[in-house]
Design a protein around this motif. Structure first.
Motif, PDB file in Angstrom:
ATOM      1  N   GLU A 205     -36.071  55.686 103.533  1.00  0.00           N
ATOM      2  CA  GLU A 205     -35.772  57.541 103.940  1.00  0.00           C
ATOM      3  C   GLU A 205     -36.999  57.942 102.604  1.00  0.00           C
ATOM      4  O   GLU A 205     -37.109  57.943 101.315  1.00  0.00           O
ATOM      5  CB  GLU A 205     -34.565  57.760 103.489  1.00  0.00           C
ATOM      6  CG  GLU A 205     -34.907  59.289 103.921  1.00  0.00           C
ATOM      7  CD  GLU A 205     -33.330  59.986 103.616  1.00  0.00           C
ATOM      8  OE1 GLU A 205     -32.845  60.900 104.939  1.00  0.00           O
ATOM      9  OE2 GLU A 205     -32.345  59.887 102.698  1.00  0.00           O
ATOM     10  N   VAL A 206     -38.419  58.476 102.869  1.00  0.00           N
ATOM     11  CA  VAL A 206     -39.030  59.511 102.576  1.00  0.00           C
ATOM     12  C   VAL A 206     -39.143  60.351 102.411  1.00  0.00           C
ATOM     13  O   VAL A 206     -39.105  61.358 103.889  1.00  0.00           O
ATOM     14  CB  VAL A 206     -40.255  58.137 103.165  1.00  0.00           C
ATOM     15  CG1 VAL A 206     -40.805  56.589 102.504  1.00  0.00           C
ATOM     16  CG2 VAL A 206     -41.492  58.409 103.850  1.00  0.00           C
ATOM     17  N   LYS A 207     -39.693  60.777 101.602  1.00  0.00           N
ATOM     18  CA  LYS A 207     -40.325  62.773 101.479  1.00  0.00           C
ATOM     19  C   LYS A 207     -41.879  62.921 101.869  1.00  0.00           C
ATOM     20  O   LYS A 207     -42.638  62.482 101.463  1.00  0.00           O
ATOM     21  CB  LYS A 207     -40.145  63.051 100.604  1.00  0.00           C
ATOM     22  CG  LYS A 207     -40.008  64.851 100.537  1.00  0.00           C
ATOM     23  CD  LYS A 207     -39.553  65.604  99.052  1.00  0.00           C
ATOM     24  CE  LYS A 207     -40.613  67.035  99.375  1.00  0.00           C
ATOM     25  NZ  LYS A 207     -40.300  67.238  98.422  1.00  0.00           N
TER      26      LYS A 207
ATOM     27  N   HIS B 278     -48.919  61.707 101.632  1.00  0.00           N
ATOM     28  CA  HIS B 278     -48.317  61.162 100.987  1.00  0.00           C
ATOM     29  C   HIS B 278     -46.788  60.934 101.250  1.00  0.00           C
ATOM     30  O   HIS B 278     -46.615  61.369 101.674  1.00  0.00           O
ATOM     31  CB  HIS B 278     -48.312  62.558  99.504  1.00  0.00           C
ATOM     32  CG  HIS B 278     -47.791  62.635  98.760  1.00  0.00           C
ATOM     33  ND1 HIS B 278     -48.682  61.277  97.676  1.00  0.00           N
ATOM     34  CD2 HIS B 278     -46.266  62.977  97.912  1.00  0.00           C
ATOM     35  CE1 HIS B 278     -47.744  61.102  96.318  1.00  0.00           C
ATOM     36  NE2 HIS B 278     -46.758  62.096  97.401  1.00  0.00           N
ATOM     37  N   ALA B 279     -46.479  60.088 100.592  1.00  0.00           N
ATOM     38  CA  ALA B 279     -45.468  59.486 100.887  1.00  0.00           C
ATOM     39  C   ALA B 279     -44.513  58.945  99.247  1.00  0.00           C
ATOM     40  O   ALA B 279     -44.466  58.629  98.925  1.00  0.00           O
ATOM     41  CB  ALA B 279     -44.434  58.908 102.035  1.00  0.00           C
TER      42      ALA B 279
ATOM     43  N   SER C 156     -33.032  58.059  97.200  1.00  0.00           N
ATOM     44  CA  SER C 156     -33.100  57.795  98.751  1.00  0.00           C
ATOM     45  C   SER C 156     -32.161  56.579  99.316  1.00  0.00           C
ATOM     46  O   SER C 156     -32.201  56.174  99.033  1.00  0.00           O
ATOM     47  CB  SER C 156     -34.719  57.315  98.730  1.00  0.00           C
ATOM     48  OG  SER C 156     -35.844  58.424  98.286  1.00  0.00           O
ATOM     49  N   GLN C 157     -32.397  56.425 100.859  1.00  0.00           N
ATOM     50  CA  GLN C 157     -31.485  56.136 101.213  1.00  0.00           C
ATOM     51  C   GLN C 157     -32.725  54.135 102.043  1.00  0.00           C
ATOM     52  O   GLN C 157     -33.886  55.071 101.844  1.00  0.00           O
ATOM     53  CB  GLN C 157     -30.902  56.135 102.915  1.00  0.00           C
ATOM     54  CG  GLN C 157     -29.680  57.471 102.733  1.00  0.00           C
ATOM     55  CD  GLN C 157     -28.559  56.356 102.542  1.00  0.00           C
ATOM     56  OE1 GLN C 157     -28.040  55.674 102.372  1.00  0.00           O
ATOM     57  NE2 GLN C 157     -28.334  56.986 101.338  1.00  0.00           N
TER      58      GLN C 157
END
Length: 72
Positions: free
Chosen positions: A24-26, A41-42, A48-49
């Motif tokens: 799971e990324v922002k 961008h990640a 994070s999951q």
């Protein structure tokens, strides 16, 4: 063989796989009215999951990194 790029230090604590992982990324994406553009961008952190694609083991990134094994 261990990872040496963006997954450096990663390994599934359940099956030992070095990749791939669903994380799971922002992220930041340029979005237009007719759709989205390229992902610019990640990022993720230890909370994070993360899921191992090989065996389905789920947890947080911190549990998949070699640093976490030495902390436990």
């Amino acid at each position: 063989m261990s990872n040496s790029n963006c997954l450096e230090g990663f390994r599934c604590p359940e099956c030992g796989s070095y990749e791939p992982f669903d994380i799971e990324v922002k992220t930041t994406v340029t979005v237009y009215d007719n759709g989205s553009g390229d992902m610019e961008h990640a990022e993720w952190d230890d909370d994070s999951q993360c899921t191992c694609v090989e065996c389905g083991h789920m947890g947080i990134v911190g549990a998949f990194t070699s640093d976490s094994e030495s902390k436990s």
